[in-house]
Design a protein around this motif. Structure first.
Motif, short mmCIF file in Angstrom:
data_model
loop_
_atom_site.label_atom_id
_atom_site.label_comp_id
_atom_site.label_asym_id
_atom_site.label_seq_id
_atom_site.Cartn_x
_atom_site.Cartn_y
_atom_site.Cartn_z
N ASP A 186 0.81 -1.06 0.12
CA ASP A 186 0.13 -0.02 0.14
C ASP A 186 0.90 1.27 -0.07
OD1 ASP A 186 -1.72 2.40 0.71
OD2 ASP A 186 -3.02 0.89 1.72
N ASN A 244 -2.15 -7.79 -1.77
CA ASN A 244 -2.93 -6.51 -1.62
C ASN A 244 -3.74 -6.38 -2.92
OD1 ASN A 244 -2.63 -5.27 0.89
ND2 ASN A 244 -0.68 -4.35 0.14
N GLU A 264 -7.97 -6.48 -3.17
CA GLU A 264 -8.63 -5.29 -3.43
C GLU A 264 -9.51 -5.71 -4.55
OE1 GLU A 264 -5.87 -2.18 -3.83
OE2 GLU A 264 -5.46 -2.05 -1.81
#
Ligand SMILES: [Zn+2]
Length: 621
Positions: free
Chosen positions: A106, A438, A442
């Motif tokens: 991130d 991630n 997502e």
């Protein structure tokens, strides 16, 4: 709070009727009441606090221990969140437009936690937890505090806990913290020792690594004492508004603040599962009261050049609210606050922290009042039920605001298709914290979760989907629905069996690919063959356009659905016998000749998430 209580009583009554007529067992859930007192020091960025907790164990189980979240302990070098972020930062996802490598971390977090100095880290430290004046044994597991009880909490009993804690606000890394990029002093989310939810699946004591939240339904009284120059915004309703002012006071009220250097802000919220607040000496507010609806607060740092943007957002929300309430159900609380803070947009009960006041983000976060706020699914286990549903509703509301009636979900579908191609897709049932990337998390949570609903519109019909969304709200607000609960609502409203959809879409990586196969002439009639190339079965719409300009919708129900969706427009429709899912091909005959056909197209609405659309349409020469 009379209005809410009345609605609750009606909801409970309806639920009792519902459960008695359907002979289903009710699902118990825990209940909590927090009274929190906080004394904030804006120089040291530290505060001390106490919590008086009433905890109702409504479960049939005896509890020998409890758990609390201490989220801010994640903002320390070498915390699980720090380690996890740096690990994901090793994974190369590809290159951006300029050829620079893109890593999986991130970008807001990266390795920033590892570099925090002692006065920049966050911590939540519990000094004691007492029950009946007896100090309980505490075992720290970084962001989870285990409380070993000296006496067990019995089923169907109420326990009172006294908690004393102190905390340091971390420099803002992710969501929560102080002095964010826009200079907001305090974005106070996940800030207090918060009881872990115990539900029919047991304890949900997930160590915090930056992802999802889940809480106990209950009531909060939060009293915050802070430098009197600071303006606050928070979950709940300010109880002493006329002593505080800052725009919260009633119309025409002359505010008389108490003397002294601090003010104590008293907020109260009922039937919520978390509490957020934010504070800054340069905040100001705009208010918008919806007739027979909520009061909206817009709280932001005074910047003259941006004032038009704040006003525009406030006007947009006023415009959108009636459509939102009609489509997704009424917002049942008295007020809601859009608060400048945090690092993007993050949802909390009765409030959001957003970085800039862009309408898309604001609407997304407000829609979380339904999908997270009211229908409080376990976000760790089913992140797509809040993120996917919020994305779906955001896109619908935004399209409605633009007056755009074209299909608004194309980007979500494309994002899902790219994930399939990337090889990084994991089943949507993966626990949010435990995805390998991630990226995979997502796209599943936001895009594939959004496609889950948009595609359900294809399966049951969009008008039926609208009824499902309202019925889901009616049945599951103020509770903890799971995927099966949603699908059961969809089944009952549509009259179609949908277990297969849940099983394939959520628990497997099988995908959809239908193709147009042979076109033959048999006894003067055109015979069309459709091929199931992908492993996931679906009902199939096939639109035939003839050279004379007429159109026919040919609908092939899926056998496992035991029914057909209603016609969705005025195109003449022919419903064919069911397609048995083991069959790889299906043929049907037209009343006309091959030479009469201009075009054949599978699912012209493009709501079916067919991963390979090049074989979906042909033009007959
Ligand atoms: Zn969201």
């Amino acid at each position: 709070m009379n209005r809410i209580m009345k609605q609750l009583i009606v909801a409970i009554f309806l639920l009792l009727v519902f459960f008695s007529t359907n002979a289903q067992p009710d699902r118990w859930q825990q209940h909590i009441k927090y009274v929190i007192n906080v004394d904030m020091n804006v120089t040291t960025n530290r505060f001390t606090g106490t919590e008086k907790i009433d905890y109702w164990n409504n479960s049939p189980d005896t509890l020998n221990r409890l758990f609390f979240h201490l989220y801010w302990n994640a903002f320390q070098p070498n915390s699980m969140m720090d380690v996890r972020s740096r690990e994901l930062g090793q994974i190369l996802l590809g290159n951006d437009r300029n050829g620079n490598p893109v890593y999986d971390w991130d970008p807001r977090v990266r390795d920033r936690i590892s570099k925090l100095l002692p006065n920049e880290i966050g911590y939540d430290s519990v000094q004691y937890i007492k029950i009946n004046n007896k100090t309980q044994k505490l075992i720290y597991h970084e962001t989870i505090l285990e409380v070993d009880l000296d006496e067990p909490i019995l089923p169907h009993s109420k326990t009172a806990l006294d908690v004393a804690f102190k905390a340091q606000v971390p420099v803002q890394i992710r969501r929560s913290g102080r002095d964010n990029a826009e200079g907001i002093r305090y974005s106070m989310s996940q800030w207090y020792p918060k009881m872990v939810e115990y539900d029919y699946q047991g304890w949900n004591a997930n160590p915090y690594i930056a992802r999802e939240f889940y809480g106990v339904w209950g009531n909060f009284d939060v009293n915050i004492t802070i430098d009197k120059n600071y303006m606050l915004a928070a979950t709940g309703t300010l109880q002493n508004a006329n002593d505080i002012g800052f725009g919260y006071e009633g119309d025409g009220v002359k505010v008389k603040q108490p003397t002294g250097n601090t003010l104590t802000w008293k907020f109260s919220a009922e039937n919520v599962h978390d509490f957020v607040w934010a504070a800054d000496p340069n905040y100001k507010m705009q208010k918008r009261q919806i007739k027979n609806g909520p009061l909206f607060y817009f709280i932001y740092k005074k910047v003259d050049s941006l004032e038009w943007k704040r006003t525009a957002l406030a006007d947009t929300i006023v415009k959108a609210y009636p459509f939102i309430a009609k489509t997704f159900g009424a917002y049942p609380y008295k007020n809601y606050s859009f608060i400048q803070g945090g690092d993007g947009g993050m949802e909390y009960p009765m409030a959001t922290l957003i970085k800039n006041f862009s309408p898309g983000t604001a609407i997304h976060e407000f829609m979380h009042s339904w999908y997270y706020g009211l229908m409080s699914n376990n976000e760790s286990l089913y992140p797509w039920m809040d993120e996917g549903f919020a994305t779906y509703s955001e896109l619908r509301v935004s399209a409605w605001l633009r007056g755009d009636f074209s299909f608004p979900f194309t980007n979500a579908y494309n994002s899902y298709f790219r994930l399939v191609k990337s090889g990084k897709e994991e089943p949507m049932s993966t626990h949010a914290d435990h995805y390998n990337t991630n990226y995979g998390y997502e796209v599943n949570a936001y895009s594939k979760g959004c496609v889950f609903l948009a595609q359900l519109g294809y399966i049951v019909g969009d008008k039926v989907l609208d009824k499902i969304l309202l019925e889901y709200y009616n049945e599951w607000k103020f509770k903890h629905p799971n995927p099966n609960d949603f699908v059961r609502v969809a089944e009952k409203v549509s009259g179609l069996e949908l277990q297969w959809y849940k099983e394939y879409w959520i628990y497997t990586l099988k995908n959809i690919d239908y193709a147009i196969g042979d076109i033959n002439e048999e006894n003067g009639n055109a015979k069309i063959t459709i091929k199931k190339v992908g492993l996931m079965p679906m009902p199939v719409d096939v639109l035939i356009t003839y050279k004379d300009g007429t159109k026919e919708m040919h609908y092939i129900p899926l056998g496992m659905m035991y029914g057909a969706k209603p016609a969705e427009d005025n195109t003449p429709r022919i419903i064919h016998p069911e397609w048995k899912w083991v069959d790889e091909e299906y043929s049907f005959t037209l009343a006309k000749k091959v030479g009469d056909i201009k075009e054949i197209e599978i699912d012209p609405s493009q709501r079916m998430a067919d991963v390979n659309r090049v074989n979906n349409k042909i033009t007959v020469p």
